[in-house]
Design a protein around this motif. Structure first.
Motif, mmCIF file in Angstrom:
data_model
loop_
_atom_site.group_PDB
_atom_site.id
_atom_site.type_symbol
_atom_site.label_atom_id
_atom_site.label_comp_id
_atom_site.label_asym_id
_atom_site.label_seq_id
_atom_site.Cartn_x
_atom_site.Cartn_y
_atom_site.Cartn_z
ATOM 1 N N MET A 181 0.831 -1.175 0.000
ATOM 2 C CA MET A 181 0.000 0.000 0.000
ATOM 3 C C MET A 181 0.878 1.242 0.000
ATOM 4 S SD MET A 181 -2.914 -0.676 2.768
ATOM 5 C CE MET A 181 -4.458 -0.473 2.006
ATOM 6 N N ALA A 182 0.601 2.129 -0.844
ATOM 7 C CA ALA A 182 1.351 3.382 -0.914
ATOM 8 C C ALA A 182 0.708 4.404 0.020
ATOM 9 C CB ALA A 182 1.357 3.906 -2.338
ATOM 10 N N GLN A 183 1.564 5.183 0.667
ATOM 11 C CA GLN A 183 1.018 6.214 1.547
ATOM 12 C C GLN A 183 0.645 7.436 0.738
ATOM 13 O OE1 GLN A 183 3.882 6.995 4.579
ATOM 14 N NE2 GLN A 183 3.344 5.192 5.757
ATOM 15 N N LYS A 184 -0.401 8.071 1.190
ATOM 16 C CA LYS A 184 -0.880 9.255 0.511
ATOM 17 C C LYS A 184 -0.189 10.482 1.091
ATOM 18 C CE LYS A 184 -5.275 11.180 -0.894
ATOM 19 N NZ LYS A 184 -6.705 11.169 -0.684
ATOM 20 N N ILE A 185 0.403 11.308 0.233
ATOM 21 C CA ILE A 185 1.088 12.505 0.681
ATOM 22 C C ILE A 185 0.066 13.623 0.811
ATOM 23 C CG2 ILE A 185 2.837 14.215 0.099
ATOM 24 C CD1 ILE A 185 4.295 11.988 -1.424
ATOM 25 N N THR A 186 0.023 14.204 2.019
ATOM 26 C CA THR A 186 -0.931 15.298 2.254
ATOM 27 C C THR A 186 -0.174 16.577 2.552
ATOM 28 O OG1 THR A 186 -1.052 14.784 4.593
ATOM 29 C CG2 THR A 186 -2.669 13.723 3.172
ATOM 30 N N LYS A 187 -0.778 17.679 2.211
ATOM 31 C CA LYS A 187 -0.195 18.971 2.490
ATOM 32 C C LYS A 187 -0.756 19.484 3.810
ATOM 33 C CE LYS A 187 0.574 20.284 -2.275
ATOM 34 N NZ LYS A 187 0.328 21.279 -3.309
ATOM 35 N N PRO A 188 0.032 20.270 4.563
ATOM 36 C CA PRO A 188 -0.503 20.819 5.803
ATOM 37 C C PRO A 188 -1.650 21.781 5.513
ATOM 38 C CG PRO A 188 1.702 21.668 5.359
ATOM 39 C CD PRO A 188 1.405 20.646 4.337
ATOM 40 N N VAL A 189 -2.575 21.828 6.452
ATOM 41 C CA VAL A 189 -3.767 22.660 6.276
ATOM 42 C C VAL A 189 -3.393 24.145 6.337
ATOM 43 C CG1 VAL A 189 -6.020 23.208 7.245
ATOM 44 C CG2 VAL A 189 -5.207 20.865 7.253
ATOM 45 N N THR A 190 -2.534 24.501 7.281
ATOM 46 C CA THR A 190 -2.139 25.904 7.394
ATOM 47 C C THR A 190 -0.717 26.053 6.862
ATOM 48 O OG1 THR A 190 -1.299 25.543 9.631
ATOM 49 C CG2 THR A 190 -3.570 26.285 9.434
ATOM 50 N N PRO A 191 -0.427 27.164 6.226
ATOM 51 C CA PRO A 191 0.930 27.345 5.713
ATOM 52 C C PRO A 191 1.933 27.516 6.850
ATOM 53 C CG PRO A 191 -0.376 29.324 5.382
ATOM 54 C CD PRO A 191 -1.309 28.271 5.886
ATOM 55 N N VAL A 192 3.130 27.031 6.625
ATOM 56 C CA VAL A 192 4.177 27.119 7.624
ATOM 57 C C VAL A 192 4.805 28.502 7.538
ATOM 58 C CG1 VAL A 192 6.381 26.164 8.375
ATOM 59 C CG2 VAL A 192 4.607 24.666 7.447
ATOM 60 N N LYS A 193 4.903 29.177 8.700
ATOM 61 C CA LYS A 193 5.483 30.512 8.724
ATOM 62 C C LYS A 193 6.970 30.399 9.047
ATOM 63 C CE LYS A 193 1.270 32.779 10.199
ATOM 64 N NZ LYS A 193 0.646 33.649 11.202
#
Length: 91
Positions: free
Chosen positions: A1-13
């Motif tokens: 099973m391949a892991q799904k890459i997710t982006k963070p919800v809030t941008p990193v400051k």
């Protein structure tokens, strides 16, 4: 099973030069000038005690058996005093 890459919800400051807090107050050290002076003196006293202990002739002399260990222990005690001495309060 391949892991799904997710982006963070809030941008990193990231920190910028304007967001970094600048401190105008002078740096306060834990030890005072007197503490460092006592610490250096204690190191010299300990070294002098070890010099008194050194040597190969007459290993059972009272200087090597009694006086030198007392000088070394006195140097260590002075080192503890230098560490635990509170710096003078600046008014």
């Amino acid at each position: 099973m391949a892991q799904k890459i997710t982006k963070p919800v809030t941008p990193v400051k990231t920190a910028t030069k304007s967001s970094v807090a600048k401190s105008d107050s002078p740096v306060q050290f834990i030890f005072d000038k007197g503490n460092y002076r006592l610490l250096i003196i204690s190191a010299v006293v300990v070294a002098f005690g070890f010099v008194l202990m050194s040597g190969t002739t007459d290993i059972y002399s009272s200087t090597k058996i009694i006086i030198a260990p007392i000088v070394v222990l006195g140097g260590f005690a002075l080192g503890f005093v230098a560490i635990f001495k509170k710096p003078a309060a600046k008014a």
